[in-house]
Design a protein around this motif. Structure first.
Motif, PDB file in Angstrom:
ATOM      1  N   PRO A 122       1.336   7.043  -1.044  1.00 24.56           N
ATOM      2  CA  PRO A 122       1.531   8.062  -0.008  1.00 24.56           C
ATOM      3  C   PRO A 122       2.959   8.579   0.135  1.00 24.56           C
ATOM      4  O   PRO A 122       3.160   9.744   0.522  1.00 24.56           O
ATOM      5  N   ASP A 123       3.967   7.768  -0.165  1.00 23.72           N
ATOM      6  CA  ASP A 123       5.343   8.200   0.047  1.00 23.72           C
ATOM      7  C   ASP A 123       6.059   8.603  -1.246  1.00 23.72           C
ATOM      8  O   ASP A 123       6.788   9.584  -1.286  1.00 23.72           O
ATOM      9  N   ARG A 124       5.865   7.861  -2.328  1.00 24.01           N
ATOM     10  CA  ARG A 124       6.388   8.187  -3.649  1.00 24.01           C
ATOM     11  C   ARG A 124       5.384   7.718  -4.683  1.00 24.01           C
ATOM     12  O   ARG A 124       4.562   6.869  -4.385  1.00 24.01           O
ATOM     13  N   ASN A 125       5.461   8.284  -5.894  1.00 22.79           N
ATOM     14  CA  ASN A 125       4.499   7.830  -6.898  1.00 22.79           C
ATOM     15  C   ASN A 125       4.991   6.564  -7.591  1.00 22.79           C
ATOM     16  O   ASN A 125       6.135   6.131  -7.422  1.00 22.79           O
ATOM     17  N   GLY A 126       4.099   5.981  -8.374  1.00 26.41           N
ATOM     18  CA  GLY A 126       4.405   4.718  -9.018  1.00 26.41           C
ATOM     19  C   GLY A 126       5.583   4.797  -9.970  1.00 26.41           C
ATOM     20  O   GLY A 126       6.385   3.858 -10.068  1.00 26.41           O
ATOM     21  N   LEU A 127       5.731   5.923 -10.687  1.00 30.20           N
ATOM     22  CA  LEU A 127       6.851   6.065 -11.610  1.00 30.20           C
ATOM     23  C   LEU A 127       8.180   6.064 -10.859  1.00 30.20           C
ATOM     24  O   LEU A 127       9.178   5.530 -11.358  1.00 30.20           O
ATOM     25  N   ALA A 128       8.198   6.645  -9.663  1.00 31.24           N
ATOM     26  CA  ALA A 128       9.418   6.621  -8.850  1.00 31.24           C
ATOM     27  C   ALA A 128       9.763   5.189  -8.462  1.00 31.24           C
ATOM     28  O   ALA A 128      10.944   4.811  -8.411  1.00 31.24           O
ATOM     29  N   VAL A 129       8.744   4.382  -8.202  1.00 30.67           N
ATOM     30  CA  VAL A 129       8.972   2.970  -7.873  1.00 30.67           C
ATOM     31  C   VAL A 129       9.605   2.254  -9.063  1.00 30.67           C
ATOM     32  O   VAL A 129      10.584   1.501  -8.912  1.00 30.67           O
ATOM     33  N   VAL A 130       9.077   2.492 -10.263  1.00 33.18           N
ATOM     34  CA  VAL A 130       9.621   1.846 -11.462  1.00 33.18           C
ATOM     35  C   VAL A 130      11.066   2.287 -11.688  1.00 33.18           C
ATOM     36  O   VAL A 130      11.943   1.458 -11.990  1.00 33.18           O
ATOM     37  N   ARG A 131      11.340   3.578 -11.529  1.00 37.06           N
ATOM     38  CA  ARG A 131      12.706   4.077 -11.714  1.00 37.06           C
ATOM     39  C   ARG A 131      13.670   3.400 -10.744  1.00 37.06           C
ATOM     40  O   ARG A 131      14.781   3.010 -11.114  1.00 37.06           O
ATOM     41  N   GLU A 132      13.260   3.291  -9.479  1.00 34.60           N
ATOM     42  CA  GLU A 132      14.139   2.676  -8.492  1.00 34.60           C
ATOM     43  C   GLU A 132      14.347   1.192  -8.788  1.00 34.60           C
ATOM     44  O   GLU A 132      15.456   0.675  -8.639  1.00 34.60           O
ATOM     45  N   LEU A 133      13.286   0.528  -9.210  1.00 30.22           N
ATOM     46  CA  LEU A 133      13.415  -0.886  -9.573  1.00 30.22           C
ATOM     47  C   LEU A 133      14.453  -1.082 -10.668  1.00 30.22           C
ATOM     48  O   LEU A 133      15.326  -1.950 -10.584  1.00 30.22           O
ATOM     49  N   ARG A 134      14.349  -0.270 -11.720  1.00 24.63           N
ATOM     50  CA  ARG A 134      15.282  -0.390 -12.832  1.00 24.63           C
ATOM     51  C   ARG A 134      16.701  -0.044 -12.385  1.00 24.63           C
ATOM     52  O   ARG A 134      17.668  -0.685 -12.807  1.00 24.63           O
TER      53      ARG A 134
ATOM     54  N   HIS B 158       0.809  -1.221   0.000  1.00 27.69           N
ATOM     55  CA  HIS B 158       0.000   0.000   0.000  1.00 27.69           C
ATOM     56  C   HIS B 158       0.842   1.270   0.000  1.00 27.69           C
ATOM     57  O   HIS B 158       0.315   2.374   0.184  1.00 27.69           O
ATOM     58  N   SER B 159       2.139   1.130  -0.244  1.00 26.71           N
ATOM     59  CA  SER B 159       3.036   2.283  -0.345  1.00 26.71           C
ATOM     60  C   SER B 159       4.217   1.887  -1.214  1.00 26.71           C
ATOM     61  O   SER B 159       4.450   0.702  -1.485  1.00 26.71           O
ATOM     62  N   ALA B 160       4.982   2.889  -1.636  1.00 23.65           N
ATOM     63  CA  ALA B 160       6.154   2.610  -2.468  1.00 23.65           C
ATOM     64  C   ALA B 160       7.196   1.810  -1.699  1.00 23.65           C
ATOM     65  O   ALA B 160       7.750   0.833  -2.223  1.00 23.65           O
ATOM     66  N   SER B 161       7.455   2.202  -0.463  1.00 27.63           N
ATOM     67  CA  SER B 161       8.471   1.513   0.330  1.00 27.63           C
ATOM     68  C   SER B 161       8.071   0.063   0.594  1.00 27.63           C
ATOM     69  O   SER B 161       8.909  -0.849   0.543  1.00 27.63           O
ATOM     70  N   GLU B 162       6.784  -0.166   0.843  1.00 30.10           N
ATOM     71  CA  GLU B 162       6.316  -1.527   1.073  1.00 30.10           C
ATOM     72  C   GLU B 162       6.421  -2.355  -0.204  1.00 30.10           C
ATOM     73  O   GLU B 162       6.793  -3.537  -0.168  1.00 30.10           O
ATOM     74  N   ALA B 163       6.128  -1.735  -1.343  1.00 31.01           N
ATOM     75  CA  ALA B 163       6.226  -2.442  -2.617  1.00 31.01           C
ATOM     76  C   ALA B 163       7.664  -2.859  -2.895  1.00 31.01           C
ATOM     77  O   ALA B 163       7.931  -4.000  -3.284  1.00 31.01           O
ATOM     78  N   LEU B 164       8.607  -1.952  -2.675  1.00 30.57           N
ATOM     79  CA  LEU B 164      10.010  -2.259  -2.915  1.00 30.57           C
ATOM     80  C   LEU B 164      10.503  -3.357  -1.981  1.00 30.57           C
ATOM     81  O   LEU B 164      11.304  -4.214  -2.371  1.00 30.57           O
TER      82      LEU B 164
ATOM     83  N   LEU C 276      17.944  -0.596  -9.532  1.00 30.06           N
ATOM     84  CA  LEU C 276      18.443  -1.705  -8.730  1.00 30.06           C
ATOM     85  C   LEU C 276      18.676  -2.970  -9.559  1.00 30.06           C
ATOM     86  O   LEU C 276      19.113  -3.989  -9.032  1.00 30.06           O
ATOM     87  N   GLY C 277      18.360  -2.880 -10.846  1.00 30.29           N
ATOM     88  CA  GLY C 277      18.586  -4.025 -11.715  1.00 30.29           C
ATOM     89  C   GLY C 277      17.420  -4.992 -11.802  1.00 30.29           C
ATOM     90  O   GLY C 277      17.566  -6.071 -12.383  1.00 30.29           O
ATOM     91  N   HIS C 278      16.247  -4.616 -11.248  1.00 30.71           N
ATOM     92  CA  HIS C 278      15.068  -5.475 -11.343  1.00 30.71           C
ATOM     93  C   HIS C 278      14.368  -5.241 -12.686  1.00 30.71           C
ATOM     94  O   HIS C 278      14.107  -4.102 -13.060  1.00 30.71           O
ATOM     95  N   HIS C 279      14.074  -6.311 -13.382  1.00 27.80           N
ATOM     96  CA  HIS C 279      13.385  -6.201 -14.675  1.00 27.80           C
ATOM     97  C   HIS C 279      11.954  -6.732 -14.593  1.00 27.80           C
ATOM     98  O   HIS C 279      11.382  -7.156 -15.603  1.00 27.80           O
ATOM     99  N   THR C 280      11.393  -6.694 -13.406  1.00 23.42           N
ATOM    100  CA  THR C 280      10.017  -7.148 -13.203  1.00 23.42           C
ATOM    101  C   THR C 280       9.063  -6.368 -14.099  1.00 23.42           C
ATOM    102  O   THR C 280       9.164  -5.144 -14.219  1.00 23.42           O
ATOM    103  N   ASP C 281       8.132  -7.067 -14.752  1.00 21.22           N
ATOM    104  CA  ASP C 281       7.171  -6.401 -15.621  1.00 21.22           C
ATOM    105  C   ASP C 281       6.183  -5.580 -14.808  1.00 21.22           C
ATOM    106  O   ASP C 281       5.828  -5.944 -13.676  1.00 21.22           O
ATOM    107  N   VAL C 282       5.725  -4.471 -15.401  1.00 23.38           N
ATOM    108  CA  VAL C 282       4.833  -3.542 -14.709  1.00 23.38           C
ATOM    109  C   VAL C 282       3.640  -3.211 -15.583  1.00 23.38           C
ATOM    110  O   VAL C 282       3.787  -2.896 -16.769  1.00 23.38           O
ATOM    111  N   ILE C 283       2.457  -3.288 -14.996  1.00 21.97           N
ATOM    112  CA  ILE C 283       1.243  -2.740 -15.601  1.00 21.97           C
ATOM    113  C   ILE C 283       0.725  -1.672 -14.652  1.00 21.97           C
ATOM    114  O   ILE C 283       0.439  -1.961 -13.488  1.00 21.97           O
ATOM    115  N   MET C 284       0.650  -0.442 -15.120  1.00 21.76           N
ATOM    116  CA  MET C 284       0.112   0.641 -14.295  1.00 21.76           C
ATOM    117  C   MET C 284      -1.404   0.484 -14.209  1.00 21.76           C
ATOM    118  O   MET C 284      -2.076   0.301 -15.230  1.00 21.76           O
TER     119      MET C 284
END
Length: 225
Positions: free
Chosen positions: A58-70, A34-40, A72-80
């Motif tokens: 609440p803490d960061r938006n979804g695009l920030a999550v995708v940027r951080e994932l990439r 339910h948050s960016a930090s929890e998702a990561l 960190l080297g994660h290539h997990t697929d994303v559907i917004m």
């Protein structure tokens, strides 16, 4: 099974989306957040194939999550899966590698169609080998296919597909009149479908200014941008 992480700041919406995912054969909800930090954190400790990602967290938006994932080297697929429908956010999602963009609110059938298309795409990629141009075109268009479930009442899947084909076959942006002529429909019909597809992020709108001072609306298909 395709392991899915459902991310939404609204606990009730996350629960509904997770229930939707669980109804689609071949998919399993591995975790919710339910948050960016929890998702990561979930991605760090749980094997995840696909993230259904809300933009408004609440803490960061979804695009920030995708940027951080990439990063960190994660290539997990994303559907917004989000209510954010402004063109800038849609474009940024595409550029950061989101495979699909589903605008809230939506029905179960709309999400099911996207998940089934995603599963089919994974099966194709897992087969390996080489692809001819027609196969490449099919792969790029696969996740944008629709069974009509996500079109408003009174809109035809066949007509939407004709507009899509006209835009994808063009060498550059087209006006509504040019789309109408290419697709064999009235300008009013072409304009109606172009506006619908632009609202859902499938078509990109640009303006061309002529001598009259009134800008002409030009449209391009957004897949693969």
């Amino acid at each position: 099974m395709i392991e899915v992480l459902v991310v939404d700041d609204d606990v009730r919406v996350a629960r509904i989306n997770a229930a939707y995912v669980s109804k689609v054969p071949g998919f399993r909800v591995a975790a919710t957040a339910h948050s960016a930090s929890e998702a990561l954190a979930r991605i760090g400790d749980t094997p995840i194939d696909l993230i259904l990602l809300d933009h408004y967290l609440p803490d960061r938006n979804g695009l920030a999550v995708v940027r951080e994932l990439r990063g960190l080297g994660h290539h997990t697929d994303v559907i917004m899966v989000t209510a954010a429908r402004d063109v800038a956010t849609v474009q940024a999602a595409m550029r950061h590698g989101a495979l699909q963009y589903l605008v809230k609110p939506f029905a179960y059938a709309g999400l099911r169609t996207k998940l089934e298309a995603y599963a089919a795409l994974r099966r194709t990629f897992e087969g390996g080998g080489e692809a001819e141009q027609t196969e490449v075109d099919r792969l790029f268009g696969a996740l944008w296919a629709t069974d009509g479930s996500d079109l408003p009442k009174g809109h035809s899947t066949t007509t939407a597909e004709l507009v899509r084909q006209a835009l994808r076959a063009a060498d550059g942006p087209l006006s509504a009149q040019e789309v109408a002529e290419s697709a064999g429909m009235s300008r009013q019909t072409a304009q109606r479908y172009l506006k619908l597809l632009e609202r859902t992020g499938r078509v990109r709108l640009s303006l061309r200014y002529g001598e009259t001072g009134r800008p002409e609306h030009r449209y391009t298909w957004a897949t693969g941008s």
